[in-house]
Write a protein that holds these residues in place. Structure first.
Motif, PDB file in Angstrom:
ATOM      1  N   TYR A  49      -1.936   3.100   7.719  1.00 20.66           N
ATOM      2  CA  TYR A  49      -3.309   2.893   7.263  1.00 20.66           C
ATOM      3  C   TYR A  49      -4.205   3.312   8.419  1.00 20.66           C
ATOM      4  O   TYR A  49      -4.032   2.848   9.549  1.00 20.66           O
ATOM      5  CB  TYR A  49      -3.547   1.437   6.885  1.00 20.66           C
ATOM      6  CG  TYR A  49      -4.990   1.106   6.563  1.00 20.66           C
ATOM      7  CD1 TYR A  49      -5.586   1.608   5.414  1.00 20.66           C
ATOM      8  CD2 TYR A  49      -5.745   0.308   7.415  1.00 20.66           C
ATOM      9  CE1 TYR A  49      -6.911   1.320   5.113  1.00 20.66           C
ATOM     10  CE2 TYR A  49      -7.071   0.019   7.119  1.00 20.66           C
ATOM     11  CZ  TYR A  49      -7.640   0.528   5.970  1.00 20.66           C
ATOM     12  OH  TYR A  49      -8.958   0.243   5.681  1.00 20.66           O
ATOM     13  N   ARG A  96       0.827  -1.208   0.000  1.00 24.54           N
ATOM     14  CA  ARG A  96       0.000   0.000   0.000  1.00 24.54           C
ATOM     15  C   ARG A  96       0.863   1.261   0.000  1.00 24.54           C
ATOM     16  O   ARG A  96       0.511   2.264  -0.635  1.00 24.54           O
ATOM     17  CB  ARG A  96      -0.951  -0.016   1.201  1.00 24.54           C
ATOM     18  CG  ARG A  96      -2.084  -1.032   1.044  1.00 24.54           C
ATOM     19  CD  ARG A  96      -2.978  -1.112   2.260  1.00 24.54           C
ATOM     20  NE  ARG A  96      -2.320  -1.781   3.376  1.00 24.54           N
ATOM     21  CZ  ARG A  96      -2.919  -2.108   4.506  1.00 24.54           C
ATOM     22  NH1 ARG A  96      -4.190  -1.811   4.697  1.00 24.54           N
ATOM     23  NH2 ARG A  96      -2.246  -2.723   5.479  1.00 24.54           N
ATOM     24  N   GLU A 138      -3.531   9.228   0.162  1.00 19.28           N
ATOM     25  CA  GLU A 138      -4.544   8.692  -0.748  1.00 19.28           C
ATOM     26  C   GLU A 138      -5.739   9.637  -0.818  1.00 19.28           C
ATOM     27  O   GLU A 138      -6.367   9.812  -1.844  1.00 19.28           O
ATOM     28  CB  GLU A 138      -4.983   7.312  -0.251  1.00 19.28           C
ATOM     29  CG  GLU A 138      -6.061   6.650  -1.081  1.00 19.28           C
ATOM     30  CD  GLU A 138      -6.524   5.365  -0.416  1.00 19.28           C
ATOM     31  OE1 GLU A 138      -6.688   4.385  -1.139  1.00 19.28           O
ATOM     32  OE2 GLU A 138      -6.730   5.354   0.807  1.00 19.28           O
ATOM     33  N   VAL A 179      -4.696   5.749   3.297  1.00 21.32           N
ATOM     34  CA  VAL A 179      -3.324   5.252   3.369  1.00 21.32           C
ATOM     35  C   VAL A 179      -2.405   6.414   3.032  1.00 21.32           C
ATOM     36  O   VAL A 179      -2.725   7.228   2.162  1.00 21.32           O
ATOM     37  CB  VAL A 179      -3.084   4.109   2.361  1.00 21.32           C
ATOM     38  CG1 VAL A 179      -1.631   3.649   2.412  1.00 21.32           C
ATOM     39  CG2 VAL A 179      -4.019   2.948   2.632  1.00 21.32           C
TER      40      VAL A 179
END
Length: 200
Positions: A66, A46, A105, A87
């Protein structure tokens, strides 16, 4: 404390109580949320994906996190929904690893991918600054003790509207000790492998 040590200490489940001041209206709003934080190593897929999303070399990242949250505010209408996840990846400056880029993100104030700036200050506080197309935000996080994290934020909209928030976040669940030991070992290995490039 470096930035990944900060997120290692943040790992776990938190209950947040928030007061938001809507400055133009001179009114305050109360709310609360449950927050889950997972620190991610630099090679986590990620973290790599977020770097690629922002066209940043993933090998420059030292890790990320996260985060999931679910909450409500006092003025909510029935259809309003304060839950989500994001994330992000941390890319330190080459000449000063105590500050750098925070690749998100989704942003705090706008739900779009964004690059902000982070800085660890002299009091082990984490300062995040983000510029969006229509607004800007400044957040500061610090630990009053290992199980109490404090957060302040100011969001300024370019039309002149501003909000300021204060949050007290209490730990309600920690990561298992075995996971902590594994994470600490992994972090030490990563820090050592980055020493010559970033001065850690």
């Amino acid at each position: 404390m470096n930035v990944m040590e900060f997120f290692q200490q943040s790992a776990g489940q938190w209950q947040s109580q928030r007061t938001t001041h809507h400055l133009p209206f001179r009114r305050a709003e109360l709310g609360g949320s449950n927050i889950s934080v997972e620190a991610l190593p630099a090679d986590n897929e990620r973290v790599v994906e977020i770097c690629q999303l922002h066209n940043v070399d993933p090998s420059l990242a030292v890790g990320g996190a996260y985060v999931e949250w679910k909450g409500e505010m006092a003025w909510d209408r029935d259809e309003e929904n304060h839950k989500g996840s994001t994330v992000f990846a941390l890319v330190p400056d080459e000449d000063n690893p105590q500050q750098g880029q925070l690749l998100r993100e989704r942003g705090y104030a706008e739900i779009v991918p964004v690059i902000g700036r982070y800085e660890m200050d002299s009091e082990d506080g984490l300062l995040l600054t983000t510029e969006y197309e229509t607004m800007s935000s400044i957040e500061r996080f610090w630990f009053a003790n290992p199980d109490l994290r404090v957060r302040t934020s100011v969001v300024k909209r370019f039309g002149g509207l501003s909000t300021a928030s204060f949050c007290a976040e209490s730990r309600i669940e920690t990561v298992p000790e075995q996971s902590k030991d594994e994470a600490a070992a992994r972090e030490a290995f990563e820090a050592g492998s980055q020493y010559s490039s970033f001065g850690w």
